[in-house]
Design a protein around this motif. Structure first.
Motif, PDB file in Angstrom:
ATOM      1  N   ARG A  39      44.128 -27.627  47.137  1.00  0.00           N
ATOM      2  CA  ARG A  39      44.448 -26.199  47.090  1.00  0.00           C
ATOM      3  C   ARG A  39      43.228 -25.370  46.671  1.00  0.00           C
ATOM      4  O   ARG A  39      42.915 -24.349  47.289  1.00  0.00           O
ATOM      5  N   LEU A  40      42.551 -25.792  45.614  1.00  0.00           N
ATOM      6  CA  LEU A  40      41.409 -25.029  45.117  1.00  0.00           C
ATOM      7  C   LEU A  40      40.228 -25.112  46.075  1.00  0.00           C
ATOM      8  O   LEU A  40      39.503 -24.127  46.270  1.00  0.00           O
ATOM      9  N   GLY A  44      42.523 -21.594  47.178  1.00  0.00           N
ATOM     10  CA  GLY A  44      43.618 -21.222  46.293  1.00  0.00           C
ATOM     11  C   GLY A  44      43.139 -21.095  44.864  1.00  0.00           C
ATOM     12  O   GLY A  44      41.974 -21.343  44.551  1.00  0.00           O
ATOM     13  N   ARG A  45      44.042 -20.707  44.003  1.00  0.00           N
ATOM     14  CA  ARG A  45      43.693 -20.584  42.590  1.00  0.00           C
ATOM     15  C   ARG A  45      44.806 -21.142  41.720  1.00  0.00           C
ATOM     16  O   ARG A  45      45.956 -21.252  42.140  1.00  0.00           O
ATOM     17  N   SER A  77      38.572 -21.801  40.990  1.00  0.00           N
ATOM     18  CA  SER A  77      39.259 -20.591  40.533  1.00  0.00           C
ATOM     19  C   SER A  77      40.464 -20.933  39.667  1.00  0.00           C
ATOM     20  O   SER A  77      41.442 -21.515  40.146  1.00  0.00           O
ATOM     21  N   GLY A 109      49.130 -13.805  42.259  1.00  0.00           N
ATOM     22  CA  GLY A 109      49.595 -15.000  42.945  1.00  0.00           C
ATOM     23  C   GLY A 109      49.723 -14.816  44.454  1.00  0.00           C
ATOM     24  O   GLY A 109      50.154 -13.764  44.928  1.00  0.00           O
ATOM     25  N   ARG A 110      49.321 -15.833  45.196  1.00  0.00           N
ATOM     26  CA  ARG A 110      49.437 -15.860  46.652  1.00  0.00           C
ATOM     27  C   ARG A 110      50.037 -17.201  47.068  1.00  0.00           C
ATOM     28  O   ARG A 110      49.877 -18.202  46.361  1.00  0.00           O
ATOM     29  N   ASP A 113      48.872 -20.926  45.908  1.00  0.00           N
ATOM     30  CA  ASP A 113      48.403 -21.013  44.531  1.00  0.00           C
ATOM     31  C   ASP A 113      49.378 -21.852  43.697  1.00  0.00           C
ATOM     32  O   ASP A 113      50.510 -22.116  44.110  1.00  0.00           O
ATOM     33  N   VAL A 139      54.407 -18.869  45.122  1.00  0.00           N
ATOM     34  CA  VAL A 139      53.482 -19.667  44.315  1.00  0.00           C
ATOM     35  C   VAL A 139      54.208 -20.905  43.794  1.00  0.00           C
ATOM     36  O   VAL A 139      55.331 -20.816  43.293  1.00  0.00           O
TER      37      VAL A 139
END
Length: 230
Positions: A39-40, A44-45, A77, A109-110, A113, A139
């Motif tokens: 994800r990162l 993503g975060r 992130s 948030g997306r 994430d 999320v």
């Protein structure tokens, strides 16, 4: 029943007792670490939050990800929501303390994430509310709690619950969890980065988010996992 004896003996006895069921978390930790790496790496975060000592542990985790745990690597992130003190106090003043994290989750948030919520009791209203907000915006939610079932565990997609009635022991194993999560993530990160660079050659993990988002954000705030011997 709490053991009798010196403070040191009591504490270590409680910790040793909690380590026995904690060993069964290895597969979950490896899965979380690999999932988070993909994800990162894909843009993503990680958002994290807690109260009191759990807030400090949440911020410890983000420091390891934005900085590093072992070897040098690209920054990742990760945002500790409690560390944005102006937003935190403004939201608490205008909307109430129960919404201090939920409103930030809706802002930052997306889909793709992860929101990681830390609570020894699993009953903190502001964390449960944040988990509900995360669901609304797509999320993924993970929780680190004490013994389950508890409201936070029920509100999240996945939970690692430390089976101990001792708050201090729960917090200590949450810190162990943060370190192992980073280790499993760093172990998987080269594969995750390769998947982003050449998605045809390397298949990303399931649940990998959309391509890297553009824009400006202000962040305030690998090795193999090993068993922990009591």
């Amino acid at each position: 029943m709490m053991p009798t004896g010196s403070l040191l003996d009591t504490h270590l006895t409680n910790l040793a007792a909690a380590l026995v069921p904690y060993r069964r978390c290895e597969r979950q930790l490896a899965r979380w670490g690999a999932d988070l790496a993909h994800r990162l790496a894909a843009g993503g975060r990680l958002l994290v939050a807690g109260n009191g000592g759990s807030a400090a542990e949440a911020q410890h985790l983000t420091a390891e990800l934005v900085g590093k745990l072992h070897d040098d690597r690209q920054p990742l992130s990760a945002i500790a929501l409690h560390a944005e003190t102006s937003a935190l106090t403004a939201i608490a003043n205008d909307y109430g303390y129960a919404d201090v994290y939920a409103r930030q989750v809706r802002a930052h948030g997306r889909p793709g994430d992860v929101l990681l919520l830390l609570s020894t009791s699993g009953t903190s209203r502001n964390l449960v509310t944040a988990a509900q907000a995360a669901r609304d915006v797509g999320v993924t939610t993970w929780a680190l709690t004490g013994a389950a079932p508890n409201p936070l565990a029920d509100a999240c997609d996945d939970v690692l619950a430390v089976a101990s009635p001792d708050t201090q022991v729960v917090q200590e194993l949450h810190l162990v969890t943060s370190h192992l999560l980073c280790e499993y993530l760093e172990q998987e990160l080269p594969t995750a980065l390769a998947a982003v660079a050449d998605p045809v050659a390397v298949r990303p993990a399931s649940g990998t988010p959309a391509p890297v988002r553009t824009g400006v954000e202000v962040v305030l705030d690998g090795g193999a996992g090993q068993q922990v011997d009591a």
